[in-house]
Design a protein around this motif. Sequence first.
Motif, PDB file in Angstrom:
ATOM      1  N   PHE A 105       0.830  -1.211   0.000  1.00  0.00           N
ATOM      2  CA  PHE A 105       0.000   0.000   0.000  1.00  0.00           C
ATOM      3  C   PHE A 105       0.865   1.262   0.000  1.00  0.00           C
ATOM      4  O   PHE A 105       0.511   2.271  -0.611  1.00  0.00           O
ATOM      5  N   ALA A 108       2.182   1.610  -3.595  1.00  0.00           N
ATOM      6  CA  ALA A 108       1.088   2.022  -4.494  1.00  0.00           C
ATOM      7  C   ALA A 108       0.766   3.503  -4.313  1.00  0.00           C
ATOM      8  O   ALA A 108       0.548   4.233  -5.294  1.00  0.00           O
ATOM      9  N   ASP A 138       1.684  -8.167  -7.197  1.00  0.00           N
ATOM     10  CA  ASP A 138       0.586  -7.483  -6.510  1.00  0.00           C
ATOM     11  C   ASP A 138      -0.187  -6.615  -7.504  1.00  0.00           C
ATOM     12  O   ASP A 138       0.375  -5.710  -8.138  1.00  0.00           O
ATOM     13  N   TYR A 140      -2.366  -4.262  -7.097  1.00  0.00           N
ATOM     14  CA  TYR A 140      -2.469  -2.833  -6.791  1.00  0.00           C
ATOM     15  C   TYR A 140      -1.187  -2.091  -7.151  1.00  0.00           C
ATOM     16  O   TYR A 140      -1.225  -0.979  -7.701  1.00  0.00           O
ATOM     17  N   THR A 143      -0.911  -2.082 -11.004  1.00  0.00           N
ATOM     18  CA  THR A 143      -1.882  -1.112 -11.547  1.00  0.00           C
ATOM     19  C   THR A 143      -1.374   0.308 -11.353  1.00  0.00           C
ATOM     20  O   THR A 143      -1.509   1.154 -12.252  1.00  0.00           O
TER      21      THR A 143
END
Length: 579
Positions: A105, A108, A138, A140, A143
């Motif tokens: 996270f 990202a 992963d 995320y 992306t």
Amino acid sequence: MLLPKITTFFNRSLTAKQLKQLHGFILVQGLNHLEGLIIRDLITSQSDYSQSISHYLRLILHHSALPDVDSATSAMRYFCKHGGYHEAFDLYVGLQRSGLSPSTFTVASALKACARIGDGNGGIMIHGQVYKYGFCGDVYVETALVGVYTKLGDMETAHKVFDEMSERNVVSWNSMIDGYLRSGDFATAEVVFSGVPNKDVVSWNSMVSGYSRTGDMEKALKLFDEMPERNLISWNAMISGYIECGKLDLARKFYDSMLQRNTISCITMIGGYSKCGDIVSARKLFSETDRMDHLLYNAMIACYAKNSRPKEALQLFDEMLQTNVNIQPNKMTLATVISACSQLGDLTFGSWIHEHYMNQTGITMDDHLRTALIDLYAKCGSIDKAFKLFHNLQNKDVVAYTAMILGCGINGKQQIAIKLFDEMTESKIRPNLVTFSGLLTALSHVGMVEESYHRFNSMKRYGLVPTPNHFSLMVEILGRAGRLEEAHNLIKSMPMEPDAGVWGALLLACSTHNDVELGEIAAKHCFELEADSSGYGSLLANIYSSVGRWEDAKRLRKSIHEKGLVKVPGSSWMDHLQE
């Protein structure tokens, strides 16, 4: 016993003020490891973005003796959500320096920040770290990587990352659609759009927004009508597209058809009215809005400033700060307010914002604010302050250079203005029409006629067509040098109809050099273009008096008095810098 008592406070809904008091108590007791809870509660307790809370969060993280990944990641996501992308990326860099390993996270969020600020080097650096931390699989993170490269316009790398993804979500597909649209490759965008397995409203919105941005409202409307589901972004894209096409009536029709609206709907319409100078409609829309926020105030303040209504802009800013409104300004607000101060020549209020208000509220300086202040200080004669800010710019652009050239031109530093212009062009920064206005103004004060001609003619090299304002400046330069016939010939060669400003410049020059024949020609055109102004008649009367034609002067002054004409208030191209 103390620790359980303190932690119970975090289960309650505390205000920001109470959280700050609790934070102080925690630090005094040496319980620094609880700062993560303070950060979490500060973020979750705020329904709206607050500049002061943002500043407080940065201070906690900067001075924290025990930084942790979860706290930093929460803060990064908060900053990204509210447009603080530079702050989010700075936090990531701080984590790297502390030696802590980020989570998926964290990475990202950092990639999202890089995408939004256009930091290609940062994005490439994090891409390398994705392999280091083993985050390649992963969805995320991958992306977010696609998002970085599409925002940078590197569709080749974006497609490579996209093809290598073991799992794709609709966000990945939407990023690719958006990237191709932004790069102008509508054909590939349409192919990708048709291949999305489960299109969501964002997929449709990307296409509608893409067509709207390019003015293809026929295709935008066709897709809009086909959408299985619409949201506010769909409607706002259509409104924005019609505004960009100059079809304000259709934009308002869509606006009025919306069952519900958000702030973006309103500020888009206010921006449209501002663009066409309809301040009354913009203000009516603003006043009818139920829930005010800083974005709405920014839009209306900008509307006033861009339409040469700086006093109203400052009045609205003052209203924004009143206790019954109490809406926190942001950097954009201050930049626009400083621009209004610049139009008014109000150095006192503008410098108060710079030297006091920004410190009080924790609003940090950026290039946009610096440029607004450069314009203010340069126009108001504080050229040294302007230069100091100019040298501290991260990226000098045409707006910053133009502000300095204008300032130097009107403050007796003509040679520096010329040097700045050359420095700008050598840096491959293209001048605009206002830049040339500033340069010609500087040249007019030192009587450099041939140099002025050279610069004036060089406008074609930059794809610029001289406006009547530029011809007026050239007429003024030639007039000061006594080359009146040459100035007249320049006017006759204009590719557009000369306005009163051009003929007025020639008339003023004729007044200086007592040229009756050309003065009468210039005055005749001025009378035709601005029949209700007495200033031109007064100048011609002065010319008659200077050569002993007393009866003609008396007759002209009597005619002005009988018609009840008034002088037109003086204005200059400086008033239009912010337009």
